[in-house]
Design a protein around this motif. Structure first.
Motif, PDB file in Angstrom:
ATOM      1  N   HIS A  87      -8.476 -19.313  12.923  1.00 51.14           N
ATOM      2  CA  HIS A  87      -7.679 -18.112  12.711  1.00 51.14           C
ATOM      3  C   HIS A  87      -8.235 -16.948  13.531  1.00 51.14           C
ATOM      4  O   HIS A  87      -9.429 -16.651  13.511  1.00 51.14           O
ATOM      5  CB  HIS A  87      -7.681 -17.730  11.234  1.00 51.14           C
ATOM      6  CG  HIS A  87      -6.809 -16.545  10.938  1.00 51.14           C
ATOM      7  ND1 HIS A  87      -5.435 -16.636  10.894  1.00 51.14           N
ATOM      8  CD2 HIS A  87      -7.113 -15.252  10.694  1.00 51.14           C
ATOM      9  CE1 HIS A  87      -4.929 -15.444  10.616  1.00 51.14           C
ATOM     10  NE2 HIS A  87      -5.930 -14.597  10.494  1.00 51.14           N
ATOM     11  N   GLY A  93      -0.025 -16.095  14.546  1.00 49.42           N
ATOM     12  CA  GLY A  93      -0.116 -15.637  13.177  1.00 49.42           C
ATOM     13  C   GLY A  93      -0.653 -16.699  12.228  1.00 49.42           C
ATOM     14  O   GLY A  93      -0.933 -17.834  12.624  1.00 49.42           O
ATOM     15  N   THR A  94      -0.760 -16.315  10.961  1.00 51.59           N
ATOM     16  CA  THR A  94      -1.357 -17.209   9.972  1.00 51.59           C
ATOM     17  C   THR A  94      -0.540 -18.474   9.772  1.00 51.59           C
ATOM     18  O   THR A  94      -1.072 -19.589   9.797  1.00 51.59           O
ATOM     19  CB  THR A  94      -1.495 -16.477   8.624  1.00 51.59           C
ATOM     20  OG1 THR A  94      -2.251 -15.277   8.808  1.00 51.59           O
ATOM     21  CG2 THR A  94      -2.195 -17.368   7.615  1.00 51.59           C
ATOM     22  N   ARG A  95       0.782 -18.321   9.561  1.00 48.54           N
ATOM     23  CA  ARG A  95       1.625 -19.506   9.360  1.00 48.54           C
ATOM     24  C   ARG A  95       1.537 -20.432  10.570  1.00 48.54           C
ATOM     25  O   ARG A  95       1.356 -21.640  10.428  1.00 48.54           O
ATOM     26  CB  ARG A  95       3.085 -19.092   9.141  1.00 48.54           C
ATOM     27  CG  ARG A  95       3.396 -18.547   7.766  1.00 48.54           C
ATOM     28  CD  ARG A  95       4.898 -18.593   7.539  1.00 48.54           C
ATOM     29  NE  ARG A  95       5.301 -17.891   6.332  1.00 48.54           N
ATOM     30  CZ  ARG A  95       5.757 -16.660   6.278  1.00 48.54           C
ATOM     31  NH1 ARG A  95       5.852 -15.958   7.412  1.00 48.54           N
ATOM     32  NH2 ARG A  95       6.108 -16.109   5.145  1.00 48.54           N
ATOM     33  N   ALA A 224       0.572 -23.043   4.328  1.00 47.96           N
ATOM     34  CA  ALA A 224       0.867 -21.924   5.228  1.00 47.96           C
ATOM     35  C   ALA A 224       1.259 -20.681   4.434  1.00 47.96           C
ATOM     36  O   ALA A 224       0.837 -19.562   4.755  1.00 47.96           O
ATOM     37  CB  ALA A 224       1.980 -22.309   6.197  1.00 47.96           C
ATOM     38  N   GLU A 225       2.067 -20.869   3.388  1.00 43.94           N
ATOM     39  CA  GLU A 225       2.482 -19.729   2.573  1.00 43.94           C
ATOM     40  C   GLU A 225       1.309 -19.156   1.781  1.00 43.94           C
ATOM     41  O   GLU A 225       1.142 -17.940   1.672  1.00 43.94           O
ATOM     42  CB  GLU A 225       3.608 -20.141   1.631  1.00 43.94           C
ATOM     43  CG  GLU A 225       4.890 -20.545   2.337  1.00 43.94           C
ATOM     44  CD  GLU A 225       5.399 -19.456   3.266  1.00 43.94           C
ATOM     45  OE1 GLU A 225       5.400 -18.278   2.862  1.00 43.94           O
ATOM     46  OE2 GLU A 225       5.789 -19.780   4.401  1.00 43.94           O
ATOM     47  N   LYS A 228      -1.052 -17.348   4.237  1.00 46.71           N
ATOM     48  CA  LYS A 228      -0.500 -16.062   4.680  1.00 46.71           C
ATOM     49  C   LYS A 228      -0.650 -15.001   3.594  1.00 46.71           C
ATOM     50  O   LYS A 228      -0.982 -13.838   3.875  1.00 46.71           O
ATOM     51  CB  LYS A 228       0.969 -16.208   5.057  1.00 46.71           C
ATOM     52  CG  LYS A 228       1.556 -14.927   5.674  1.00 46.71           C
ATOM     53  CD  LYS A 228       2.966 -15.119   6.134  1.00 46.71           C
ATOM     54  CE  LYS A 228       3.442 -13.896   6.906  1.00 46.71           C
ATOM     55  NZ  LYS A 228       3.266 -12.628   6.176  1.00 46.71           N
ATOM     56  N   TYR A 229      -0.419 -15.398   2.353  1.00 45.18           N
ATOM     57  CA  TYR A 229      -0.567 -14.445   1.248  1.00 45.18           C
ATOM     58  C   TYR A 229      -2.016 -13.961   1.155  1.00 45.18           C
ATOM     59  O   TYR A 229      -2.270 -12.760   0.990  1.00 45.18           O
ATOM     60  CB  TYR A 229      -0.154 -15.101  -0.066  1.00 45.18           C
ATOM     61  CG  TYR A 229      -0.425 -14.234  -1.273  1.00 45.18           C
ATOM     62  CD1 TYR A 229       0.465 -13.217  -1.633  1.00 45.18           C
ATOM     63  CD2 TYR A 229      -1.565 -14.418  -2.035  1.00 45.18           C
ATOM     64  CE1 TYR A 229       0.213 -12.399  -2.727  1.00 45.18           C
ATOM     65  CE2 TYR A 229      -1.829 -13.616  -3.126  1.00 45.18           C
ATOM     66  CZ  TYR A 229      -0.941 -12.605  -3.473  1.00 45.18           C
ATOM     67  OH  TYR A 229      -1.214 -11.798  -4.559  1.00 45.18           O
ATOM     68  N   VAL A 231      -4.319 -13.950   3.562  1.00 43.69           N
ATOM     69  CA  VAL A 231      -4.678 -13.154   4.728  1.00 43.69           C
ATOM     70  C   VAL A 231      -4.055 -11.766   4.660  1.00 43.69           C
ATOM     71  O   VAL A 231      -4.695 -10.762   4.986  1.00 43.69           O
ATOM     72  CB  VAL A 231      -4.246 -13.874   6.017  1.00 43.69           C
ATOM     73  CG1 VAL A 231      -4.367 -12.958   7.234  1.00 43.69           C
ATOM     74  CG2 VAL A 231      -5.080 -15.130   6.229  1.00 43.69           C
ATOM     75  N   ASP A 232      -2.809 -11.695   4.214  1.00 46.21           N
ATOM     76  CA  ASP A 232      -2.128 -10.397   4.124  1.00 46.21           C
ATOM     77  C   ASP A 232      -2.782  -9.478   3.103  1.00 46.21           C
ATOM     78  O   ASP A 232      -2.601  -8.257   3.155  1.00 46.21           O
ATOM     79  CB  ASP A 232      -0.658 -10.603   3.747  1.00 46.21           C
ATOM     80  CG  ASP A 232       0.162 -11.174   4.892  1.00 46.21           C
ATOM     81  OD1 ASP A 232      -0.361 -11.181   6.030  1.00 46.21           O
ATOM     82  OD2 ASP A 232       1.286 -11.631   4.649  1.00 46.21           O
ATOM     83  N   ASP A 237      -8.115 -11.048   8.888  1.00 45.37           N
ATOM     84  CA  ASP A 237      -7.616 -10.868  10.249  1.00 45.37           C
ATOM     85  C   ASP A 237      -8.629 -10.159  11.137  1.00 45.37           C
ATOM     86  O   ASP A 237      -8.765 -10.457  12.300  1.00 45.37           O
ATOM     87  CB  ASP A 237      -6.314 -10.062  10.227  1.00 45.37           C
ATOM     88  CG  ASP A 237      -5.110 -10.959   9.996  1.00 45.37           C
ATOM     89  OD1 ASP A 237      -5.069 -12.032  10.592  1.00 45.37           O
ATOM     90  OD2 ASP A 237      -4.239 -10.569   9.203  1.00 45.37           O
TER      91      ASP A 237
END
Length: 248
Positions: A87, A93-95, A224-225, A228-229, A231-232, A237
């Motif tokens: 990453h 992006g993450t996904r 992936a979902e 992403k959650y 990481v967000d 990042d």
């Protein structure tokens, strides 16, 4: 954060294992059952009778679920570690990072080795060659993984001078070339008895492919979902490398 990703990956694997077990129990198990009955018939007509250490009822229920769940959870954890390492390093992006890692892993661990040495049901293959066939399959897996790693390295090196799409294209060509050479170099194994029904063999292999797609594809989507959650809602990042190496 790495710990959270690891838990998310393992949880994703467990959730996907429920769907994978359902498919295997409903569709793959009948072909295995038929293959075993054919093997037992052959044993009864000339070779040595086969005694079950674990009953078929346990094998196709608790044993099947335990095997699929263990594999899926371990795979989810491994993918989480790979995603954490890559990453922020490949410019996506993450996904997309999860999807790329999953796709590359799937290609190296499943697709290429099974193109050379496809899965076979019980009763296919001589008992005395199990060791050599297993060894060849793992050699194919290792060679395939090495090919993926080298192609990724080429992609990253070229990424310093080219766009990601162009460097990824070159890396893909390198991977295909290395995989093709390995496929030609490894010996071919074909021990399917002439009397074994080809329709049953193809059906078994189809279900084996679909089962792998459910596990790997499901993990790619669900994890992936979750990733992403996470990481967000974290600073992964900006500090991805710091979590991987204290010296980075």
């Amino acid at each position: 954060m790495i710990q959270k990703l690891l838990i998310a990956g393992m949880l994703s694997g467990f959730l996907i294992s429920l769907a994978a077990f359902g498919y295997a129990r409903l569709f793959a198990e009948p072909t295995i059952e038929l293959s075993i009955s054919m093997e037992q018939d052959a044993d009864a007509h000339g070779t040595h009778p086969h005694e079950e250490t674990i009953s078929r009822n346990v094998q196709r229920n608790a044993g099947l679920f335990t095997g699929i769940a263990s594999f899926s959870v371990a795979l989810g954890g491994l993918l989480a570690i790979l995603v954490a390492f890559t990453h922020g390093r490949i410019g996506v992006g993450t996904r997309a990072s999860v999807w790329l890692v999953t796709a590359a892993s799937y290609a190296s661990v499943v697709v290429l080795p099974q193109l050379k040495y496809p899965a076979s049901p019980p009763g296919v293959g001589a008992a005395e060659t199990i060791g050599s066939r297993t060894e060849l399959f793992f050699i194919a897996v290792l060679v395939s993984i090495a090919s993926v790693i080298l192609s990724i390295w080429v992609t990253l090196q070229l990424g310093r001078y080219l766009s990601f799409s162009k460097s990824a294209l070159v890396g893909t060509v390198v991977f295909i070339g290395l995989a093709s050479l390995a496929h030609l170099a490894l010996p071919t194994v074909d021990e399917v008895p002439d009397a074994f029904p080809r329709e049953l063999l193809q059906e078994f292999r189809l279900h084996a492919w679909i089962l792998q797609v459910i596990i790997w594809g499901g993990l790619g989507v669900v994890f992936a979902e979750m990733a992403k959650y996470l990481v967000d809602n974290s600073d992964l990042d900006n500090h991805a490398v710091r979590y991987i190496s204290p010296n980075a």
